[in-house]
Design an enzyme around this catalytic site. Structure first.
Site, PDB file in Angstrom:
ATOM      1  N   LYS A 161      -2.931  15.519  -9.081  1.00  0.00           N
ATOM      2  CA  LYS A 161      -2.186  15.159 -10.306  1.00  0.00           C
ATOM      3  C   LYS A 161      -1.346  16.330 -10.812  1.00  0.00           C
ATOM      4  CE  LYS A 161      -3.233  10.794 -10.825  1.00  0.00           C
ATOM      5  NZ  LYS A 161      -2.202   9.740 -10.738  1.00  0.00           N
ATOM      6  N   ASP A 213       0.897  -1.150   0.000  1.00  0.00           N
ATOM      7  CA  ASP A 213       0.000   0.000   0.000  1.00  0.00           C
ATOM      8  C   ASP A 213       0.938   1.202   0.000  1.00  0.00           C
ATOM      9  OD1 ASP A 213      -1.496   2.239   0.801  1.00  0.00           O
ATOM     10  OD2 ASP A 213      -2.956   0.970   1.827  1.00  0.00           O
ATOM     11  N   TYR A 254      -8.752  15.747  -7.357  1.00  0.00           N
ATOM     12  CA  TYR A 254      -7.926  14.852  -8.184  1.00  0.00           C
ATOM     13  C   TYR A 254      -6.967  15.698  -9.024  1.00  0.00           C
ATOM     14  CZ  TYR A 254      -6.749  11.268 -11.680  1.00  0.00           C
ATOM     15  OH  TYR A 254      -6.076  10.395 -12.517  1.00  0.00           O
ATOM     16  N   SER A 259       0.713  10.815 -14.134  1.00  0.00           N
ATOM     17  CA  SER A 259      -0.118  11.951 -13.742  1.00  0.00           C
ATOM     18  C   SER A 259      -1.457  11.762 -14.450  1.00  0.00           C
ATOM     19  CB  SER A 259       0.568  13.266 -14.105  1.00  0.00           C
ATOM     20  OG  SER A 259      -0.264  14.366 -13.831  1.00  0.00           O
TER      21      SER A 259
HETATM   22  N1  NAP Z   1      -7.707   5.183 -16.666  1.00  0.00           N
HETATM   23  C1  NAP Z   1      -7.672   6.490 -16.879  1.00  0.00           C
HETATM   24  O1  NAP Z   1      -8.510   7.038 -17.613  1.00  0.00           O
HETATM   25  C2  NAP Z   1      -6.596   7.331 -16.242  1.00  0.00           C
HETATM   26  C3  NAP Z   1      -6.352   8.591 -16.787  1.00  0.00           C
HETATM   27  C4  NAP Z   1      -5.360   9.380 -16.234  1.00  0.00           C
HETATM   28  C5  NAP Z   1      -4.612   8.910 -15.173  1.00  0.00           C
HETATM   29  N2  NAP Z   1      -4.872   7.680 -14.643  1.00  0.00           N
HETATM   30  C6  NAP Z   1      -4.043   7.238 -13.511  1.00  0.00           C
HETATM   31  O2  NAP Z   1      -3.492   5.986 -13.820  1.00  0.00           O
HETATM   32  C7  NAP Z   1      -3.158   5.301 -12.616  1.00  0.00           C
HETATM   33  C8  NAP Z   1      -3.685   3.867 -12.684  1.00  0.00           C
HETATM   34  O3  NAP Z   1      -5.094   3.899 -12.722  1.00  0.00           O
HETATM   35  P1  NAP Z   1      -5.930   2.901 -13.646  1.00  0.00           P
HETATM   36  O4  NAP Z   1      -6.491   3.694 -14.741  1.00  0.00           O
HETATM   37  O5  NAP Z   1      -5.149   1.702 -13.950  1.00  0.00           O
HETATM   38  O6  NAP Z   1      -7.153   2.604 -12.659  1.00  0.00           O
HETATM   39  P2  NAP Z   1      -7.545   1.271 -11.843  1.00  0.00           P
HETATM   40  O7  NAP Z   1      -7.832   0.183 -12.802  1.00  0.00           O
HETATM   41  O8  NAP Z   1      -8.607   1.741 -10.912  1.00  0.00           O
HETATM   42  O9  NAP Z   1      -6.229   0.895 -11.042  1.00  0.00           O
HETATM   43  C9  NAP Z   1      -5.773   1.689  -9.977  1.00  0.00           C
HETATM   44  C10 NAP Z   1      -4.678   0.936  -9.281  1.00  0.00           C
HETATM   45  O10 NAP Z   1      -4.136   1.737  -8.235  1.00  0.00           O
HETATM   46  C11 NAP Z   1      -4.080   0.937  -7.063  1.00  0.00           C
HETATM   47  N3  NAP Z   1      -4.093   1.719  -5.819  1.00  0.00           N
HETATM   48  C12 NAP Z   1      -4.976   2.664  -5.416  1.00  0.00           C
HETATM   49  N4  NAP Z   1      -4.637   3.109  -4.185  1.00  0.00           N
HETATM   50  C13 NAP Z   1      -3.517   2.419  -3.811  1.00  0.00           C
HETATM   51  C14 NAP Z   1      -2.680   2.403  -2.667  1.00  0.00           C
HETATM   52  N5  NAP Z   1      -2.935   3.199  -1.608  1.00  0.00           N
HETATM   53  N6  NAP Z   1      -1.613   1.580  -2.646  1.00  0.00           N
HETATM   54  C15 NAP Z   1      -1.343   0.759  -3.685  1.00  0.00           C
HETATM   55  N7  NAP Z   1      -2.113   0.692  -4.797  1.00  0.00           N
HETATM   56  C16 NAP Z   1      -3.184   1.518  -4.854  1.00  0.00           C
HETATM   57  C17 NAP Z   1      -5.280   0.022  -7.162  1.00  0.00           C
HETATM   58  O11 NAP Z   1      -5.108  -1.049  -6.271  1.00  0.00           O
HETATM   59  P3  NAP Z   1      -6.371  -1.921  -5.748  1.00  0.00           P
HETATM   60  O12 NAP Z   1      -6.635  -2.910  -6.851  1.00  0.00           O
HETATM   61  O13 NAP Z   1      -5.877  -2.526  -4.471  1.00  0.00           O
HETATM   62  O14 NAP Z   1      -7.506  -0.964  -5.545  1.00  0.00           O
HETATM   63  C18 NAP Z   1      -5.203  -0.357  -8.626  1.00  0.00           C
HETATM   64  O15 NAP Z   1      -4.240  -1.361  -8.842  1.00  0.00           O
HETATM   65  C19 NAP Z   1      -3.750   6.128 -11.493  1.00  0.00           C
HETATM   66  O16 NAP Z   1      -2.732   6.912 -10.908  1.00  0.00           O
HETATM   67  C20 NAP Z   1      -4.763   7.008 -12.207  1.00  0.00           C
HETATM   68  O17 NAP Z   1      -5.007   8.223 -11.511  1.00  0.00           O
HETATM   69  C21 NAP Z   1      -5.845   6.880 -15.162  1.00  0.00           C
END
Ligand code: NAP
Length: 283
Positions: free
Chosen positions: A153, A57, A149, A135
């Site tokens: 970011k 975490d 958020y 980010s």
């Molecule tokens: N998808 C998009 O459209 C998008 C766009 C811009 C930026 N992002 C960024 O991309 C990154 C990955 O997100 P994603 O799109 O892959 O979304 P996701 O599928 O919701 O995955 C988020 C990941 O972050 C993990 N996480 C959250 N809090 C945590 C903590 N305290 N310690 C360790 N792991 C933690 C989650 O773990 P759990 O499985 O345990 O919850 C999950 O593995 C994030 O930083 C997000 O803000 C995403």
């Protein structure tokens, strides 16, 4: 290309999982971390030689130090750190309790700092290493309902850009990646943090944004597998950028932001220079 060792946070699903899979497929070694170790072990291929999975975490600084030390014991070095773990806290600013806001920063900002702090002595000693900070498009452009958020970011992007200068003398590169909308669990109720107070004035904004999120969940235009392939490519690049967009939507935001700044510099030119100290030409 030399075999690299990656440390990836939030590798149990979404971007993190796809990046871990892609790094393994490209022949690299991976320290994959997630909060739920059982699920992480279930979704990644078993590979004793090239994969170390660990519970992390990112809000736990001591755990981050332990993961780095276990990773070094196994692989001897860390070449690429992907600060990926994070989530979106949404809601009008006034509707969010201080504890929800703090949690967003504890995770997206301070958690990212903890892991980076744990890795940096190794990368500095190696005089080599790449840090890739995820980010967001919302780390470049602010918008209503996403202010907290965006704040987190923007913080990651500003810190990342500064770090890229601070660490360049040691041969390290730091890149802030600004993804647009990608079809991960990001908008899913299992990830997204909703507001906890309802204020009448924000009701229509809240309704419109919640409907958008419900409709768009898992239907976003970006492909997380292709995103992961792009990150693998970025980690191999000779001159990685300090900031890069991912997705056509993010690219458009870069262009719009650049134009907005130029327009502001033009329209508000006199205002800006009016604050300079007056130099008396006769003295
Ligand atoms: N998808 C998009 O459209 C998008 C766009 C811009 C930026 N992002 C960024 O991309 C990154 C990955 O997100 P994603 O799109 O892959 O979304 P996701 O599928 O919701 O995955 C988020 C990941 O972050 C993990 N996480 C959250 N809090 C945590 C903590 N305290 N310690 C360790 N792991 C933690 C989650 O773990 P759990 O499985 O345990 O919850 C999950 O593995 C994030 O930083 C997000 O803000 C995403």
């Amino acid at each position: 290309m030399m075999t690299k060792t990656w440390l990836i946070t939030g590798a149990g699903r979404g971007f993190g999982l796809e990046i871990a899979r892609a790094a393994l497929e490209s022949g690299d070694q991976v320290i994959a971390t997630a909060r739920d170790l059982e699920r992480l072990d279930a979704v990644l291929p078993r590979d004793e030689a090239r994969l170390l999975t660990a519970r992390l975490d990112i809000t736990d600084a001591e755990a981050a130090t332990q993961v780095v030390s276990d990773g070094l014991e196994r692989f001897g070095r860390i070449d690429v750190l992907v600060n990926n773990a994070g989530y979106g806290q949404v809601g009008a600013f006034e509707e969010l309790s201080p504890s929800r806001i703090e949690r967003q920063f504890q995770t997206n900002v301070f958690g990212t700092f903890h892991v980076t702090r744990a890795v940096l002595p190794t990368m500095r000693a190696q005089r080599a290493g790449r840090i890739i900070n995820i980010s967001s498009l919302l780390g470049l452009v602010g918008t209503d309902w996403w202010s907290i958020y965006c704040a987190a970011k923007f913080a990651v992007a500003g810190w990342s850009e500064s770090l890229s200068r601070e660490l360049a003398p040691f041969g390290l590169s730091v890149t802030a990646v600004h993804p647009g909308q990608f079809a991960t669990d990001f908008l899913d109720p299992t990830s997204l943090g909703l507001g906890d107070v309802q204020i009448d004035d924000y009701r229509s904004l809240d309704h419109a944004r919640r409907s958008f999120v419900a409709e768009r969940n898992h239907e976003q235009p970006g492909d997380p597998v292709r995103f992961a392939a792009a990150i693998i490519h970025l980690a191999d690049h000779d001159a990685p950028p300090a900031r890069v967009a991912a997705g056509t939507d993010a690219l458009h935001s870069f262009e719009i932001r650049a134009h907005q700044l130029l327009d502001s510099a033009d329209e508000w030119h006199d205002f800006a220079v009016s604050t300079d100290a007056v130099v008396d030409a006769d003295v």
